[in-house]
Design a protein around this motif. Structure first.
Motif, short mmCIF file in Angstrom:
data_model
loop_
_atom_site.label_atom_id
_atom_site.label_comp_id
_atom_site.label_asym_id
_atom_site.label_seq_id
_atom_site.Cartn_x
_atom_site.Cartn_y
_atom_site.Cartn_z
N HIS A 176 -30.37 7.24 6.22
CA HIS A 176 -30.79 8.57 6.67
C HIS A 176 -31.78 9.16 5.65
O HIS A 176 -31.55 9.09 4.45
N PRO A 177 -32.89 9.75 6.12
CA PRO A 177 -33.90 10.25 5.18
C PRO A 177 -33.45 11.42 4.32
O PRO A 177 -34.00 11.65 3.25
N ASP A 178 -32.46 12.17 4.79
CA ASP A 178 -32.00 13.34 4.05
C ASP A 178 -30.57 13.21 3.55
O ASP A 178 -30.27 13.52 2.39
N PHE A 179 -29.66 12.76 4.40
CA PHE A 179 -28.24 12.89 4.12
C PHE A 179 -27.49 11.56 4.14
O PHE A 179 -26.53 11.38 4.90
N PRO A 180 -27.89 10.62 3.29
CA PRO A 180 -27.07 9.42 3.11
C PRO A 180 -25.81 9.77 2.33
O PRO A 180 -25.64 10.92 1.87
N GLY A 217 -25.25 11.92 7.20
CA GLY A 217 -26.07 11.42 8.29
C GLY A 217 -26.36 12.52 9.29
O GLY A 217 -26.75 13.63 8.94
N ASP A 218 -26.14 12.22 10.58
CA ASP A 218 -26.36 13.19 11.64
C ASP A 218 -25.11 14.00 11.97
O ASP A 218 -25.06 14.68 12.99
N MET A 219 -24.10 13.92 11.12
CA MET A 219 -22.83 14.56 11.38
C MET A 219 -22.51 15.60 10.31
O MET A 219 -23.11 15.62 9.23
N VAL A 220 -21.54 16.46 10.64
CA VAL A 220 -21.02 17.45 9.69
C VAL A 220 -19.51 17.27 9.60
O VAL A 220 -18.82 17.26 10.63
N LEU A 221 -19.01 17.12 8.38
CA LEU A 221 -17.58 17.01 8.15
C LEU A 221 -17.01 18.37 7.81
O LEU A 221 -17.51 19.07 6.93
N ASP A 222 -15.94 18.75 8.52
CA ASP A 222 -15.25 20.02 8.27
C ASP A 222 -14.47 19.90 6.97
O ASP A 222 -13.46 19.20 6.89
N LEU A 223 -14.94 20.59 5.94
CA LEU A 223 -14.33 20.49 4.62
C LEU A 223 -12.95 21.15 4.59
O LEU A 223 -12.07 20.75 3.83
N SER A 224 -12.75 22.15 5.45
CA SER A 224 -11.47 22.85 5.45
C SER A 224 -10.34 21.98 6.00
O SER A 224 -9.16 22.29 5.78
N ALA A 225 -10.68 20.91 6.72
CA ALA A 225 -9.67 20.03 7.30
C ALA A 225 -9.61 18.66 6.63
O ALA A 225 -8.80 17.82 7.01
N PHE A 282 -32.58 3.85 -6.66
CA PHE A 282 -31.64 4.81 -6.11
C PHE A 282 -32.00 5.13 -4.66
O PHE A 282 -33.17 5.04 -4.27
N ALA A 283 -31.01 5.50 -3.89
CA ALA A 283 -31.25 5.91 -2.51
C ALA A 283 -31.95 7.26 -2.50
O ALA A 283 -31.52 8.18 -3.19
N PRO A 284 -33.03 7.41 -1.74
CA PRO A 284 -33.67 8.72 -1.65
C PRO A 284 -32.79 9.70 -0.89
O PRO A 284 -32.03 9.32 0.00
N ILE A 285 -32.87 10.96 -1.27
CA ILE A 285 -32.12 12.02 -0.59
C ILE A 285 -33.06 13.17 -0.27
O ILE A 285 -34.10 13.34 -0.91
N GLY A 286 -32.70 13.94 0.75
CA GLY A 286 -33.52 15.06 1.16
C GLY A 286 -32.73 16.34 1.26
O GLY A 286 -31.53 16.38 0.97
N PHE A 287 -33.40 17.39 1.69
CA PHE A 287 -32.82 18.72 1.74
C PHE A 287 -32.65 19.25 3.15
O PHE A 287 -32.06 20.30 3.34
#
Length: 427
Positions: A20-24, A48-56, A411-416
């Motif tokens: 993923h270009p931003d969120f590996p 990646g293309d997902m969001v993990l619920d941190l509260s759970a 290193f793996a590139p990361i984005g914002f």
């Protein structure tokens, strides 16, 4: 300062994260979201293309408690130690082969279906001016004979902005009205801004704060930074030119600023730290309260910054956004630690969720200008677009997109993620 969480070979069972270009999995930025079905806003992690619920998620109890408030302020306040432990835990949970995949899958949501919010409740917002190339270029427009004032190389210049008008990426910006006075006008008039501009900036989120009356030593300033994002601090250049003397920016800047929704942590950016570039020969050394050898050795970042535009005409023709500028955080004259230390040097208290803007970060030379004011030479030379259109300043319907990526061999590139907004006509 890197560890197993930065390993380039690390892969996630969330398949969209791999490459993923931003969120590996090497990034794991924090944000605030509402799930597709609605409900209360809560803290999340982009993977990646997902969001993990941190509260759970099966993470530390203090983190889960901090994740349910609808902002990241409480999590920011927990500090770097908690963030490092959380990062290691999330990396293990989301890595290929994790035994806890089954417990997490029901708490993952497609990012495209989520509503993203401002990461924190911003009590105070301060905009700095640490891009020396931008400061010089703008100075040439307003003060051709004296573009860079002598205090610039001694003081991290900043001003207090308006927190109430900060908005998350995707929120349109209304063209402001104000007093305009051209060089040949006898008196000002009140009208919609005619010289609307963007500014390419980094946003710095404050974590643990400081008490009123206390300073923050520059050697300890990094511990007070919770993370980084992209910031477009929109500017009404014609309003600014008339009002900025003697007290500086006011209505030309407080009508709106756009922030990216994800907070990239200092831990994720460890591989991309670099020494602060040496000052040109003849420039003064920072005063002792702003000078720390460790900060000079690794207090800067190598992060590519990009500005793109999509006009209504380009969109109608099916064209993709056009790059206006490519710059880099290495062009900041002062480090983040120096900004934080200076801000608190007089005893001003900082609080979790406070926001600092870097100021416009331009690269030297054509193609690296972080604002249209620079690119169009104050409006004198229109910028050519691939659609055949030109822009001296922004027009209604124009969409501006900021992007950033950190990359380094090994290193793996990361984005914002994108920081984008469209200009609406004045009311």
């Amino acid at each position: 300062m890197t560890n197993a969480t930065h390993d380039r070979s690390l892969r996630s069972w969330v398949t969209s994260a791999n490459g993923h270009p931003d969120f590996p999995i090497q990034n794991l930025p924090l944000g605030v979201f509402t799930p597709p079905g609605g409900g209360a806003a809560r803290a999340g992690v982009a993977i990646g293309d997902m969001v993990l619920d941190l509260s759970a998620a099966p993470v530390a109890e203090d983190v889960r408690e901090a994740a349910v408030g609808g902002t990241l302020n409480a999590l920011f306040a927990l500090g770097a130690g908690t963030r490092r432990e959380l990062r290691a835990r999330l990396s293990s949970l989301l890595a290929e082969g994790s035994g806890e995949r089954g417990a997490l899958e029901s708490h993952l949501y497609p990012a495209v279906d989520c509503t993203l919010h401002l990461p924190a409740r911003v009590g105070d917002y301060t905009d700095f001016y640490v891009g020396i190339h931008h400061a010089t270029n703008v100075g040439k427009v307003f003060r051709p004979d004296n573009p860079l004032l002598p205090n610039y190389k001694y003081v991290p210049i900043g001003y207090h902005g308006r927190a109430s008008s900060l908005r998350v990426s995707g929120t349109p910006v209304r063209r402001p009205k104000g007093q305009l006075k051209g060089p040949g006008d006898e008196a000002p008039r009140f009208a919609p801004c005619e010289r609307l501009d963007y500014e390419l900036e980094m946003g710095i989120w404050i974590g643990p704060g400081s008490a009123l009356g206390d300073s923050i030593p520059v050697a300890e300033a990094e511990a007070h930074v919770a993370g980084y994002g992209l910031l477009n601090d929109w500017s009404a250049r014609d309003i600014q030119a008339w009002e900025y003397q003697p007290l500086g920016p006011f209505l030309a800047k407080n009508f709106g600023s756009t922030l990216s929704p994800w907070v990239v942590t200092p831990e994720a950016l460890e591989p991309f730290r670099i020494p602060q570039p040496p000052r040109p020969e003849g420039d003064p050394a920072p005063l002792p309260y702003l000078l720390d050898p460790q900060d000079q050795a690794r207090g800067a970042f190598d992060i590519a910054l990009e500005v793109l535009i999509l006009t209504p005409g380009m969109a109608k023709a099916g064209m993709t956004p056009h790059r206006l500028a490519l710059s880099n955080t290495r062009h900041m004259y002062w480090t983040v630690a120096q900004m934080v230390a200076h801000h608190a040097s007089n005893g001003c208290d900082l609080n979790p969720g406070d926001l600092l803007g870097s100021g416009t970060i331009s690269a030297p030379g054509e193609g690296g200008f972080g604002s249209l004011l620079e690119a169009s030479k104050g409006g004198k030379e229109p910028v050519q677009l691939p659609s055949g259109e030109t822009r001296r300043f922004l027009e209604d319907g124009d969409e501006i997109i900021l992007r950033a990526q950190a990359s380094r061999e090994g290193f793996a590139p990361i984005g914002f993620g994108d920081c984008r907004s469209t200009i609406l006509p004045a009311n």
